[in-house]
Design a protein around this motif. Sequence first.
Motif, mmCIF file in Angstrom:
data_model
loop_
_atom_site.group_PDB
_atom_site.id
_atom_site.type_symbol
_atom_site.label_atom_id
_atom_site.label_comp_id
_atom_site.label_asym_id
_atom_site.label_seq_id
_atom_site.Cartn_x
_atom_site.Cartn_y
_atom_site.Cartn_z
ATOM 1 N N ASN A 1 21.111 -1.778 -18.739
ATOM 2 C CA ASN A 1 21.113 -0.315 -18.698
ATOM 3 C C ASN A 1 19.706 0.191 -19.014
ATOM 4 N N PRO A 2 19.062 0.920 -18.103
ATOM 5 C CA PRO A 2 17.667 1.314 -18.313
ATOM 6 C C PRO A 2 17.442 2.145 -19.578
ATOM 7 N N THR A 3 18.286 3.125 -19.823
ATOM 8 C CA THR A 3 18.094 3.988 -20.991
ATOM 9 C C THR A 3 18.216 3.205 -22.281
ATOM 10 N N VAL A 4 19.187 2.319 -22.346
ATOM 11 C CA VAL A 4 19.393 1.516 -23.547
ATOM 12 C C VAL A 4 18.210 0.585 -23.785
ATOM 13 N N LEU A 5 17.720 -0.061 -22.739
ATOM 14 C CA LEU A 5 16.568 -0.947 -22.903
ATOM 15 C C LEU A 5 15.336 -0.176 -23.363
ATOM 16 N N GLU A 6 15.200 1.066 -22.912
ATOM 17 C CA GLU A 6 14.043 1.864 -23.314
ATOM 18 C C GLU A 6 14.050 2.142 -24.813
ATOM 19 N N VAL A 7 15.227 2.196 -25.430
ATOM 20 C CA VAL A 7 15.310 2.388 -26.878
ATOM 21 C C VAL A 7 14.596 1.245 -27.595
ATOM 22 N N LEU A 8 14.731 0.039 -27.063
ATOM 23 C CA LEU A 8 14.118 -1.127 -27.696
ATOM 24 C C LEU A 8 12.624 -1.230 -27.413
ATOM 25 N N ALA A 9 12.157 -0.542 -26.383
ATOM 26 C CA ALA A 9 10.745 -0.633 -25.999
ATOM 27 C C ALA A 9 9.938 0.601 -26.372
ATOM 28 N N SER A 10 10.597 1.657 -26.823
ATOM 29 C CA SER A 10 9.876 2.894 -27.125
ATOM 30 C C SER A 10 8.886 2.701 -28.271
#
Length: 218
Positions: free
Chosen positions: A69-78
């Motif tokens: 899930n793109p949004t969820v992965l972005e949480v880990l990379a922000s």
Amino acid sequence: MTTILLTVIGSRAYGLVGPESDVDLRGVFVAPTTAFWRFAKPPTSVEGPEPERLDWEVEHFCALALKSNPTVLEVLASPLIRVCTPVGAELRALLPAFLCRQAAATFTHTCRRQLDRALAPERPKHKQIMHVIRLGQTALRLLRTGELSIAAQDRAALLAVRDGETPLAESVAWAERVLADLAAAVPDSPLPETPDTARVQDWLISVRRRFLDDADPA
């Protein structure tokens, strides 16, 4: 419920902030393990209390991340972190376990859906087209390097798309090129075919054990 991770995603994290940009907060919380022994289970997600904030329970978050899930992965990379406990730091360090070639299909599907909405007959949405290009570039970089970075590339050109300075046809053509490049990058990607589900599950079990007695080991 204990918040273990809270980050800012969206335009502020991408380096594309504008005067109308919201502060998009996304986080992860852990419910006490004993709460799952009742008929009424803890929620899988919670909105608020701040505007534009959504938090996921850690198991649901991991399930979504395992599906790329793109949004969820972005949480880990922000890079914009508001809260990060030691358990939250463990989750961020787990990011490589979620990354796999499956991301190409998931990100492409998200981009296609957004592009269709942006080109709806009532009025093209330039900002949405910009985000399609940005998301496609993020996925392309992930497929080529094996690492997830959400910082926008070609910032000036992307802002020109957002502001309507780039003709619509050119913007759409750019988005299509990025998606074509993304599909072509899959065979040579250094990413594994599937995520490391066993590693994620082992970590999740350890979290459940640490939160067994309603304590707060975060």
